[in-house]
Design a protein around this motif. Sequence first.
Motif, PDB file in Angstrom:
ATOM      1  N   CYS A  85      15.137   6.757  -8.979  1.00  0.00           N
ATOM      2  CA  CYS A  85      15.982   6.138 -10.008  1.00  0.00           C
ATOM      3  C   CYS A  85      17.215   6.995 -10.253  1.00  0.00           C
ATOM      4  O   CYS A  85      17.102   8.202 -10.491  1.00  0.00           O
ATOM      5  CB  CYS A  85      15.177   5.981 -11.296  1.00  0.00           C
ATOM      6  SG  CYS A  85      16.075   5.231 -12.656  1.00  0.00           S
ATOM      7  N   ALA A 137      22.600   6.312 -13.477  1.00  0.00           N
ATOM      8  CA  ALA A 137      23.262   5.099 -13.962  1.00  0.00           C
ATOM      9  C   ALA A 137      22.243   4.111 -14.520  1.00  0.00           C
ATOM     10  O   ALA A 137      22.531   3.387 -15.498  1.00  0.00           O
ATOM     11  CB  ALA A 137      24.072   4.459 -12.838  1.00  0.00           C
ATOM     12  N   THR A 138      21.064   4.068 -13.928  1.00  0.00           N
ATOM     13  CA  THR A 138      20.009   3.190 -14.437  1.00  0.00           C
ATOM     14  C   THR A 138      19.533   3.664 -15.801  1.00  0.00           C
ATOM     15  O   THR A 138      19.309   2.862 -16.719  1.00  0.00           O
ATOM     16  CB  THR A 138      18.837   3.147 -13.444  1.00  0.00           C
ATOM     17  OG1 THR A 138      19.328   2.754 -12.159  1.00  0.00           O
ATOM     18  CG2 THR A 138      17.771   2.169 -13.898  1.00  0.00           C
ATOM     19  N   GLN A 145      21.326   5.216 -17.968  1.00  0.00           N
ATOM     20  CA  GLN A 145      22.384   4.857 -18.904  1.00  0.00           C
ATOM     21  C   GLN A 145      22.307   3.390 -19.304  1.00  0.00           C
ATOM     22  O   GLN A 145      22.482   3.041 -20.479  1.00  0.00           O
ATOM     23  CB  GLN A 145      23.745   5.185 -18.276  1.00  0.00           C
ATOM     24  CG  GLN A 145      23.980   6.679 -18.109  1.00  0.00           C
ATOM     25  CD  GLN A 145      25.143   6.995 -17.180  1.00  0.00           C
ATOM     26  OE1 GLN A 145      25.269   6.403 -16.103  1.00  0.00           O
ATOM     27  NE2 GLN A 145      25.994   7.919 -17.586  1.00  0.00           N
ATOM     28  N   ARG A 146      22.037   2.506 -18.336  1.00  0.00           N
ATOM     29  CA  ARG A 146      21.903   1.077 -18.662  1.00  0.00           C
ATOM     30  C   ARG A 146      20.743   0.844 -19.620  1.00  0.00           C
ATOM     31  O   ARG A 146      20.859   0.068 -20.587  1.00  0.00           O
ATOM     32  CB  ARG A 146      21.695   0.259 -17.385  1.00  0.00           C
ATOM     33  CG  ARG A 146      22.917   0.160 -16.489  1.00  0.00           C
ATOM     34  CD  ARG A 146      22.767  -0.976 -15.484  1.00  0.00           C
ATOM     35  NE  ARG A 146      21.599  -0.840 -14.616  1.00  0.00           N
ATOM     36  CZ  ARG A 146      21.607  -0.185 -13.462  1.00  0.00           C
ATOM     37  NH1 ARG A 146      22.712   0.443 -13.048  1.00  0.00           N
ATOM     38  NH2 ARG A 146      20.518  -0.146 -12.712  1.00  0.00           N
ATOM     39  N   VAL A 147      19.634   1.496 -19.355  1.00  0.00           N
ATOM     40  CA  VAL A 147      18.468   1.332 -20.220  1.00  0.00           C
ATOM     41  C   VAL A 147      18.757   1.866 -21.621  1.00  0.00           C
ATOM     42  O   VAL A 147      18.316   1.283 -22.625  1.00  0.00           O
ATOM     43  CB  VAL A 147      17.238   2.015 -19.603  1.00  0.00           C
ATOM     44  CG1 VAL A 147      16.061   2.008 -20.582  1.00  0.00           C
ATOM     45  CG2 VAL A 147      16.839   1.330 -18.296  1.00  0.00           C
ATOM     46  N   HIS A 190      21.438   1.690 -23.269  1.00  0.00           N
ATOM     47  CA  HIS A 190      22.152   0.671 -24.027  1.00  0.00           C
ATOM     48  C   HIS A 190      21.205  -0.429 -24.512  1.00  0.00           C
ATOM     49  O   HIS A 190      21.387  -0.977 -25.616  1.00  0.00           O
ATOM     50  CB  HIS A 190      23.268   0.079 -23.177  1.00  0.00           C
ATOM     51  CG  HIS A 190      24.426   1.016 -22.970  1.00  0.00           C
ATOM     52  ND1 HIS A 190      25.147   1.541 -24.019  1.00  0.00           N
ATOM     53  CD2 HIS A 190      24.967   1.527 -21.834  1.00  0.00           C
ATOM     54  CE1 HIS A 190      26.102   2.328 -23.548  1.00  0.00           C
ATOM     55  NE2 HIS A 190      26.008   2.340 -22.229  1.00  0.00           N
ATOM     56  N   VAL A 191      20.196  -0.770 -23.718  1.00  0.00           N
ATOM     57  CA  VAL A 191      19.211  -1.751 -24.164  1.00  0.00           C
ATOM     58  C   VAL A 191      18.406  -1.187 -25.341  1.00  0.00           C
ATOM     59  O   VAL A 191      18.141  -1.888 -26.330  1.00  0.00           O
ATOM     60  CB  VAL A 191      18.274  -2.159 -23.008  1.00  0.00           C
ATOM     61  CG1 VAL A 191      17.244  -3.182 -23.484  1.00  0.00           C
ATOM     62  CG2 VAL A 191      19.074  -2.728 -21.838  1.00  0.00           C
ATOM     63  N   GLU A 195      20.473  -1.465 -28.367  1.00  0.00           N
ATOM     64  CA  GLU A 195      20.534  -2.860 -28.807  1.00  0.00           C
ATOM     65  C   GLU A 195      19.303  -3.224 -29.634  1.00  0.00           C
ATOM     66  O   GLU A 195      19.407  -3.827 -30.717  1.00  0.00           O
ATOM     67  CB  GLU A 195      20.637  -3.759 -27.581  1.00  0.00           C
ATOM     68  CG  GLU A 195      20.526  -5.246 -27.842  1.00  0.00           C
ATOM     69  CD  GLU A 195      20.477  -6.012 -26.520  1.00  0.00           C
ATOM     70  OE1 GLU A 195      19.361  -6.421 -26.110  1.00  0.00           O
ATOM     71  OE2 GLU A 195      21.529  -6.190 -25.889  1.00  0.00           O
ATOM     72  N   THR A 248      15.126  -6.045 -19.500  1.00  0.00           N
ATOM     73  CA  THR A 248      15.792  -5.477 -18.336  1.00  0.00           C
ATOM     74  C   THR A 248      14.792  -5.267 -17.207  1.00  0.00           C
ATOM     75  O   THR A 248      13.631  -4.905 -17.452  1.00  0.00           O
ATOM     76  CB  THR A 248      16.481  -4.144 -18.665  1.00  0.00           C
ATOM     77  OG1 THR A 248      16.955  -3.544 -17.451  1.00  0.00           O
ATOM     78  CG2 THR A 248      15.556  -3.162 -19.352  1.00  0.00           C
ATOM     79  N   ASP A 294      15.112  -2.903 -15.204  1.00  0.00           N
ATOM     80  CA  ASP A 294      15.214  -1.473 -14.890  1.00  0.00           C
ATOM     81  C   ASP A 294      14.075  -0.646 -15.467  1.00  0.00           C
ATOM     82  O   ASP A 294      14.014   0.568 -15.233  1.00  0.00           O
ATOM     83  CB  ASP A 294      16.534  -0.905 -15.418  1.00  0.00           C
ATOM     84  CG  ASP A 294      17.748  -1.418 -14.671  1.00  0.00           C
ATOM     85  OD1 ASP A 294      17.620  -1.677 -13.464  1.00  0.00           O
ATOM     86  OD2 ASP A 294      18.820  -1.554 -15.298  1.00  0.00           O
ATOM     87  N   ASP A 322      27.848   6.517 -21.410  1.00  0.00           N
ATOM     88  CA  ASP A 322      28.324   6.128 -20.073  1.00  0.00           C
ATOM     89  C   ASP A 322      29.032   7.254 -19.336  1.00  0.00           C
ATOM     90  O   ASP A 322      29.107   7.229 -18.103  1.00  0.00           O
ATOM     91  CB  ASP A 322      29.279   4.930 -20.181  1.00  0.00           C
ATOM     92  CG  ASP A 322      28.542   3.645 -20.493  1.00  0.00           C
ATOM     93  OD1 ASP A 322      27.336   3.560 -20.211  1.00  0.00           O
ATOM     94  OD2 ASP A 322      29.174   2.716 -21.045  1.00  0.00           O
TER      95      ASP A 322
END
Length: 327
Positions: free
Chosen positions: A146, A149-150, A152-154, A156-157, A160, A209, A211, A263
């Motif tokens: 992994c 960047a993955t 980082q995406r998680v 943000h979830v 949220e 997600t 991810d 990010d």
Amino acid sequence: MPSKPPAVEIEVDDKVVRVSNPDRVYFPESGATKLDLVEYYLAVGPGIVNALYERPCMLHRFPKGLAGDKVHQKRVPAGAPDWVETVELHFPRWNRTADELCVTELAQVVWAVQMSTVELHPWNSRRADTEKPDEWRIDLDPGPDCDYATVQRVAHVVHEVLDELGVEGFPKTSGSKGLHVYVRIRPEHGFKDVRRGALAFAREVERRTDDVTTAWWKKDRDPSQVFVDYNQNARDHTIAAAYSVRGLPDARVSTPIRWDEVDDADPRDFTIFTVPQRFAELGDLHERIDESAWDIAPLLEWADRDEAEGADPPAEPDGPDEPGASG
């Protein structure tokens, strides 16, 4: 035969800590020494004390620097100064106790470094009631395949879902490959309930997600996914504190960041050489964490819902709750 380098005395508020072997190299990649480590912790003093304050703390020691063996130590050794505070913990599986370090002031952190400590790993409860956590920890642990960047995406979830719950989370780099988010909670529930709620939250993130995995067994996890490790809320499971140095060659630090930095913040940029300046400019980004505490009732309702629909409750965490021979 070369003479042994003299010890140095470090004044920390109203205490004096004698640091032996100040020139011993702890981080061979940079040549950073034991004294460099002391000076780092002095530079981020309010932050590291805030992160550890009145929490049982495990010490990750490197008596010969990173080139030597690592020692996980729970018990404060005999002969510690009388101003080094402790908290007694009971480990039911073995019916044993351990007096762990309980930081209330910066001199105690410097004393721990004198004892060859690099990493400081606190519990998510405090000594007023060690069985009732006041900190919910969301650990984003990337699998072996992994990329960051993955993670980082998680993150943000996670942000949220926390926003939808009306909860403020305080992110930090893990100091390795992941991210942590801390939430201050009311110390009204035991470890099992907090962990059960943490799993329900992880499953909600997983629904949003591809991810993420919440699979208990490593063999069942996609190595390219992020494991939202709810197990870090189990009793006697600890992770590096905010501002704790990690035992990595580049002297990386587990560093608080803002959500708008997720990010762009690269964990490799936060080391004992860079974090002091950042701290001087920004202060402690987790300073406000104690201003309010959240009731985890919504997470427990999610857990009830999931289990009613057939989801398994958390399995027993692996690893005995035993102080250990090195403790």
